[in-house]
Write a protein that holds these residues in place. Structure first.
Motif, mmCIF file in Angstrom:
data_model
loop_
_atom_site.group_PDB
_atom_site.id
_atom_site.type_symbol
_atom_site.label_atom_id
_atom_site.label_comp_id
_atom_site.label_asym_id
_atom_site.label_seq_id
_atom_site.Cartn_x
_atom_site.Cartn_y
_atom_site.Cartn_z
ATOM 1 N N VAL A 41 14.546 -1.129 7.575
ATOM 2 C CA VAL A 41 14.918 0.245 7.250
ATOM 3 C C VAL A 41 13.701 1.129 7.486
ATOM 4 N N VAL A 42 13.790 2.038 8.463
ATOM 5 C CA VAL A 42 12.709 2.981 8.709
ATOM 6 C C VAL A 42 12.979 4.209 7.842
ATOM 7 N N GLY A 43 12.167 4.360 6.818
ATOM 8 C CA GLY A 43 12.397 5.467 5.905
ATOM 9 C C GLY A 43 11.381 5.472 4.780
ATOM 10 N N ASP A 44 11.411 6.536 3.991
ATOM 11 C CA ASP A 44 10.527 6.709 2.861
ATOM 12 C C ASP A 44 11.003 5.827 1.712
ATOM 13 N N LEU A 45 10.164 4.890 1.281
ATOM 14 C CA LEU A 45 10.601 3.963 0.222
ATOM 15 C C LEU A 45 10.969 4.703 -1.058
ATOM 16 N N GLY A 61 7.038 -0.830 1.660
ATOM 17 C CA GLY A 61 5.724 -0.241 1.835
ATOM 18 C C GLY A 61 4.653 -1.230 2.210
ATOM 19 N N ILE A 62 5.038 -2.309 2.879
ATOM 20 C CA ILE A 62 4.105 -3.357 3.305
ATOM 21 C C ILE A 62 4.072 -3.370 4.825
ATOM 22 N N SER A 63 2.870 -3.266 5.399
ATOM 23 C CA SER A 63 2.750 -3.151 6.853
ATOM 24 C C SER A 63 3.057 -4.450 7.577
ATOM 25 N N GLY A 64 2.735 -5.577 6.939
ATOM 26 C CA GLY A 64 3.010 -6.869 7.565
ATOM 27 C C GLY A 64 1.799 -7.518 8.184
ATOM 28 N N VAL A 109 13.933 -8.428 4.512
ATOM 29 C CA VAL A 109 14.275 -7.014 4.676
ATOM 30 C C VAL A 109 13.005 -6.195 4.460
ATOM 31 N N ALA A 110 12.732 -5.249 5.349
ATOM 32 C CA ALA A 110 11.554 -4.395 5.212
ATOM 33 C C ALA A 110 11.962 -2.937 5.119
ATOM 34 N N ILE A 111 11.261 -2.220 4.263
ATOM 35 C CA ILE A 111 11.441 -0.774 4.123
ATOM 36 C C ILE A 111 10.077 -0.140 4.368
ATOM 37 N N ASN A 112 9.956 0.647 5.445
ATOM 38 C CA ASN A 112 8.663 1.228 5.800
ATOM 39 C C ASN A 112 8.913 2.473 6.643
ATOM 40 N N LYS A 113 8.140 3.523 6.395
ATOM 41 C CA LYS A 113 8.337 4.759 7.151
ATOM 42 C C LYS A 113 7.690 4.711 8.532
ATOM 43 N N ASP A 114 6.850 3.724 8.766
ATOM 44 C CA ASP A 114 6.202 3.558 10.075
ATOM 45 C C ASP A 114 7.013 2.587 10.922
ATOM 46 N N GLU A 115 7.714 3.111 11.903
ATOM 47 C CA GLU A 115 8.573 2.246 12.720
ATOM 48 C C GLU A 115 7.787 1.268 13.579
ATOM 49 N N GLU A 116 6.472 1.474 13.688
ATOM 50 C CA GLU A 116 5.622 0.566 14.458
ATOM 51 C C GLU A 116 4.962 -0.497 13.587
ATOM 52 N N ALA A 117 5.279 -0.538 12.309
ATOM 53 C CA ALA A 117 4.658 -1.507 11.394
ATOM 54 C C ALA A 117 4.955 -2.930 11.854
ATOM 55 N N PRO A 118 3.949 -3.809 11.852
ATOM 56 C CA PRO A 118 4.149 -5.192 12.319
ATOM 57 C C PRO A 118 5.227 -5.951 11.556
ATOM 58 N N ARG A 138 0.819 -1.209 0.000
ATOM 59 C CA ARG A 138 0.000 0.000 0.000
ATOM 60 C C ARG A 138 0.858 1.265 0.000
ATOM 61 N N GLY A 139 2.018 1.192 0.632
ATOM 62 C CA GLY A 139 2.893 2.352 0.713
ATOM 63 C C GLY A 139 3.452 2.814 -0.616
ATOM 64 N N VAL A 140 3.351 1.967 -1.660
ATOM 65 C CA VAL A 140 3.829 2.371 -2.988
ATOM 66 C C VAL A 140 2.965 3.507 -3.541
ATOM 67 N N GLY A 141 1.713 3.586 -3.113
ATOM 68 C CA GLY A 141 0.879 4.722 -3.454
ATOM 69 C C GLY A 141 -0.026 4.551 -4.648
ATOM 70 N N ASP A 142 0.503 4.056 -5.759
ATOM 71 C CA ASP A 142 -0.320 3.770 -6.940
ATOM 72 C C ASP A 142 0.468 2.894 -7.899
ATOM 73 N N GLY A 143 -0.219 2.453 -8.952
ATOM 74 C CA GLY A 143 0.400 1.530 -9.888
ATOM 75 C C GLY A 143 1.595 2.102 -10.612
ATOM 76 N N GLU A 144 1.560 3.392 -10.915
ATOM 77 C CA GLU A 144 2.678 4.001 -11.635
ATOM 78 C C GLU A 144 3.968 3.951 -10.829
ATOM 79 N N ASN A 145 3.848 3.988 -9.527
ATOM 80 C CA ASN A 145 5.043 3.967 -8.668
ATOM 81 C C ASN A 145 5.671 2.578 -8.552
ATOM 82 N N PHE A 146 4.999 1.549 -9.085
ATOM 83 C CA PHE A 146 5.581 0.208 -8.999
ATOM 84 C C PHE A 146 6.853 0.082 -9.831
ATOM 85 N N HIS A 147 7.150 1.088 -10.664
ATOM 86 C CA HIS A 147 8.401 1.012 -11.424
ATOM 87 C C HIS A 147 9.607 1.088 -10.491
#
Length: 319
Positions: free
Chosen positions: A299-303, A263-266, A281-290, A207-216
């Motif tokens: 990695v806590v950060g903006d994908l 961008g996956i919460s888990g 390996v997870a990349i997510n800006k929410d440090e509380e993501a499961p 979901r954190g990818v935002g939309d289909g165009e960002n999947f690139h």
């Protein structure tokens, strides 16, 4: 020495990697006997022999291509009756599990699916990851000859040259073999990437990818690693990526050497499909993501900053 049947998964004249893994596991239990159904056995026989097949039982008939599943079950049953093996192994693909289940029912044996490891014992002992990977179970079939399917990437591919003599397998097709006919086929559009369930590396977006165009961004990272692309249920339900790439309880189950979740919460639905990965390996800006409760590296950060930077660094190191 006891023999172990291994159903060969092949495509376009090449043996698929999960079969080579099965041959490695089969050698722990006995002498691997490969069962090759369809054309091209002479092409793949050297590969099967190189990875431990003491012999190759081969059958080719139009029924294997013209009808669904049952002709292959008939052939595998014929191989079982010819060899009297201590176990029958197949890959945990959709077709592999259906063939294994039908064979187990026919021969009155127990069935274990989605094993991630095998070891010898009083009958093979299989390790499974169960209940959305919350538990690890060790199981043994107590009735009949064990029929076991194994998840791809569960074992290393270890060459062990053997004779690999090709022997014809005589098959008598049952009345139900022609019950479901294949009337057409549409080739899957090739992306040049490995198949999702077989890939050693998977990069997934959510979901954190935002939309289909960002999947690139996800695709570029995957291509830099020679990886397959996956997606969470939220991403495919939103129409951002095809459902064929969904990883999770209602999608595909993967077990790669490396799984990168961006961008996956888990949610448990997603975890059920990838939790047996070797390194996560997870990349997510929410440090509380499961997802961070599960990972080896987080990695806590903006994908949109982390993923392009990681892709660039990988490409620089490859140059």
């Amino acid at each position: 020495m006891a023999e172990v049947l291994v159903l060969v998964d092949h495509l376009d004249g090449a043996v698929r990697k999960p079969t080579l893994e099965l041959l490695t596991l089969a050698r722990r239990l006995g002498e691997p006997v490969a069962v090759h159904l369809g054309p091209g056995v002479d092409t793949v026989a050297p590969t099967l022999a190189e990875h431990g097949a003491v012999k190759i039982l081969a059958a080719d008939a139009p029924e294997f291509a013209d009808y669904l599943v049952v002709p292959k079950v008939d052939a595998l049953q014929a191989a079982y009756e010819a060899v009297s093996p201590v176990a029958v192994l197949a890959s945990s693909s959709a077709e592999g599990k259906e063939i294994a289940a039908r064979l187990a029912l026919r021969i009155g044996s127990g069935l274990i699916t989605d094993a991630v490891d095998l070891e010898a014992g009083e009958g093979p002992v299989a390790t499974q990851s169960v209940f959305a990977a919350a538990f690890t179970a060790r199981s043994r079939v107590t009735t009949g000859t064990p029929v076991i399917t194994v998840k791809p990437n569960s074992a290393p591919v270890e060459p062990a040259p053997s004779a690999g003599a090709v022997e014809p397998l005589s098959v008598s097709f049952s009345k139900t073999a022609t019950g479901t006919e294949v009337v057409s086929r549409t080739p899957r559009e090739s992306t040049g990437r490995p198949d999702l369930t077989d890939a050693a590396i998977v990069v997934s977006g959510g979901r954190g990818v935002g939309d289909g165009e960002n999947f690139h961004f996800i695709e570029s990272l995957a291509d830099s690693l020679g990886a397959a692309v996956g997606a969470s249920r939220a991403a495919v339900d939103a129409g951002w990526y095809p459902h064929t790439h969904q990883v999770g309880q209602t999608g595909k189950s993967v077990s790669p050497q490396l799984y990168i979740a961006a961008g996956i919460s888990g949610a448990i639905q997603h975890r059920a499909g990838m939790q047996t990965s070797m390194t996560i390996v997870a990349i997510n800006k929410d440090e509380e993501a499961p997802i961070f409760d599960l990972v080896d590296y987080g990695v806590v950060g903006d994908l949109f900053e982390v993923v392009p930077a990681l892709t660039e660094e990988i490409n620089l190191r490859k140059a």
